[in-house]
Write a protein that holds these residues in place. Structure first.
Motif, mmCIF file in Angstrom:
data_model
loop_
_atom_site.group_PDB
_atom_site.id
_atom_site.type_symbol
_atom_site.label_atom_id
_atom_site.label_comp_id
_atom_site.label_asym_id
_atom_site.label_seq_id
_atom_site.Cartn_x
_atom_site.Cartn_y
_atom_site.Cartn_z
ATOM 1 N N MET A 21 0.833 -1.195 0.000
ATOM 2 C CA MET A 21 0.000 0.000 0.000
ATOM 3 C C MET A 21 0.876 1.257 0.000
ATOM 4 S SD MET A 21 -2.874 -1.398 -0.293
ATOM 5 C CE MET A 21 -4.279 -0.342 -0.045
ATOM 6 N N LEU B 184 -12.819 6.278 -9.972
ATOM 7 C CA LEU B 184 -11.722 5.531 -9.354
ATOM 8 C C LEU B 184 -12.159 4.076 -9.340
ATOM 9 C CD1 LEU B 184 -9.107 5.455 -7.563
ATOM 10 C CD2 LEU B 184 -10.569 5.927 -5.616
ATOM 11 N N ILE C 256 -10.970 0.284 -7.878
ATOM 12 C CA ILE C 256 -10.037 -0.539 -7.114
ATOM 13 C C ILE C 256 -10.279 -1.976 -7.549
ATOM 14 C CG2 ILE C 256 -9.240 -1.148 -4.803
ATOM 15 C CD1 ILE C 256 -10.836 1.309 -3.782
ATOM 16 N N PRO D 133 -9.465 -6.867 -3.951
ATOM 17 C CA PRO D 133 -9.382 -5.746 -3.004
ATOM 18 C C PRO D 133 -10.022 -6.071 -1.649
ATOM 19 C CG PRO D 133 -10.213 -5.006 -5.128
ATOM 20 C CD PRO D 133 -10.145 -6.496 -5.195
ATOM 21 N N TYR E 83 -6.645 1.513 2.984
ATOM 22 C CA TYR E 83 -6.920 2.353 1.816
ATOM 23 C C TYR E 83 -6.959 3.834 2.195
ATOM 24 C CZ TYR E 83 -8.355 -1.843 -0.799
ATOM 25 O OH TYR E 83 -8.377 -3.047 -1.434
ATOM 26 N N THR F 140 -15.263 -0.567 -6.132
ATOM 27 C CA THR F 140 -14.305 -1.582 -5.733
ATOM 28 C C THR F 140 -14.799 -2.921 -6.238
ATOM 29 O OG1 THR F 140 -13.102 -2.674 -3.953
ATOM 30 C CG2 THR F 140 -15.343 -2.015 -3.443
ATOM 31 N N VAL G 280 -16.448 4.678 -1.119
ATOM 32 C CA VAL G 280 -16.794 3.827 -2.271
ATOM 33 C C VAL G 280 -18.313 3.871 -2.482
ATOM 34 C CG1 VAL G 280 -16.845 1.420 -3.075
ATOM 35 C CG2 VAL G 280 -14.789 2.323 -1.959
ATOM 36 N N GLY H 204 -0.233 0.257 -9.365
ATOM 37 C CA GLY H 204 -0.148 -1.076 -8.774
ATOM 38 C C GLY H 204 0.556 -2.038 -9.707
#
Ligand SMILES: C[S@@+](CC[C@H](N)C(=O)[O-])C[C@H]1O[C@@H](n2cnc3c(N)ncnc32)[C@H](O)[C@@H]1O
Length: 319
Positions: free
Chosen positions: A1, A25, A27, A32, A40, A59, A79, A220
């Motif tokens: 992270m 965004l 994830i 996840p 996060y 996510t 989220v 990532g």
């Protein structure tokens, strides 16, 4: 992270991100839901000034690891969309696909997410596994529509090199009819196809961003970023990524390559094509597709109404 944080800080500068410029965004890429929400937090803090107020924040989650506590934690940090990797509601198929969850766990996870108040919920399904029949897939779709979701992604099973399935390619069956069947049954129930594998009452802004070739940061190990005419590939080896998250390979795309991508992506989705981006020759060829009613055409745009033909149409257009 921490490595992610380092790379993101670097990318925000490289992309010249300004206040409230980030629309979405996502994830994902892995699981996840195995990472605690608190981990996060520093990343959300870093991104916050750059995020639009109404940003779509998704996510991915595996039904077996997305516990109520985890989902609640993710909701609390902002989220608003969860995409569950359900794949099927058939116990044997799930086992054969090496999935760790049961059909009940999948349904429960979606119900808990709804109870917690997420705005948008989606599930992924897979078809053209060797055991798939119309009966099995219809059951998958019927079970899906009993859940409070506004989106389904239905992917045809692909056998990727280097995965366990690559030693048993026969697990994938090639049955075009099942592809049509799945998309018709989903559309019949009120979710519109907005790409070859994506259906919804709600269309994910993030997904559409890829198909419109908008710029995106990819952070990532194994992620891919895109900026104007460049692709960025952080290290795919996770240990190496952690040691040096700024070791990023670059690929420069020619204008021909970019046009080819726009054509493939535009024809696979509701994005379509703009006349002005096509070469003279392509404009002549695309007129044939209009006359043959393969595309919906106005003076400036072309839209595909059968996404399953997108590759053939793109190849014809590219000449
Ligand atoms: C691509 S993402 C899904 C993004 C999500 N549908 C959304 O709209 O936000 C991950 C999904 O890819 C699909 N997938 C993974 N491996 C696959 C394979 N070998 N063949 C086909 N689909 C696969 C699974 O359904 C998995 O849940």
């Amino acid at each position: 992270m921490k490595a992610l944080h380092t790379q993101l800080s670097f990318e925000l500068k490289r992309f010249k991100a300004s206040k409230e410029s980030i629309e979405t965004l996502f994830i994902g890429g892995g699981t996840p839901s195995t990472v605690a929400p608190e981990l996060y937090t520093p990343i959300f803090e870093l991104l916050k000034p750059y995020m639009q107020k109404e940003a779509e924040i998704t996510t991915e989650a595996n039904p077996n690891s997305a516990t109520r506590t985890w989902l609640k934690g993710m909701k609390d940090i902002g989220v608003n969309r969860v995409s569950f990797g359900v794949q099927s509601f058939d116990e044997n198929k799930l086992k054969a696909l090496n999935r760790a969850h049961t059909p009940k766990q999948a349904k429960d996870a979606v119900m808990v997410a709804k109870e917690l108040g997420f705005e948008h919920l989606s599930i992924d399904l897979i078809y053209n596994y060797q055991g798939d029949t119309k009966t099995l897939l219809l059951n998958d779709i019927e079970q899906a529509f009993k859940l409070p979701i506004d989106h389904i992604s239905a992917y045809e099973l692909t056998i990727e090199d280097g995965t366990k399935f690559s030693t048993t390619p026969e697990v994938r069956q090639e049955d075009e009819n099942l592809a049509f069947f799945v998309s018709e049954e989903i559309e019949k129930r009120g979710f519109n196809a907005y790409e070859i594998s994506n259906f919804g009452k709600y269309q994910s802004k993030h997904n559409k961003g890829y198909w419109e070739l908008k710029n995106y940061i990819g952070a990532g190990s194994g992620a891919v970023g895109f900026l104007k005419d460049r692709r960025f590939y952080p290290n795919t080896d996770i240990e190496a990524y952690i040691n040096n998250p700024l070791h990023i390979t670059e690929e420069l795309l020619s204008s021909d390559e970019l046009l080819t991508e726009k054509i493939f992506l535009g024809l696979r989705s509701i994005i379509g094509l703009e006349k002005s981006m096509l070469t003279e020759e392509m404009q002549q060829r695309i007129e044939i597709l209009c006359q043959e009613k393969k595309l919906k055409c106005d003076n400036k745009h072309y839209y595909n109404n059968n996404f399953f033909l997108s590759d053939e149409l793109a190849l014809f257009l590219l000449g």
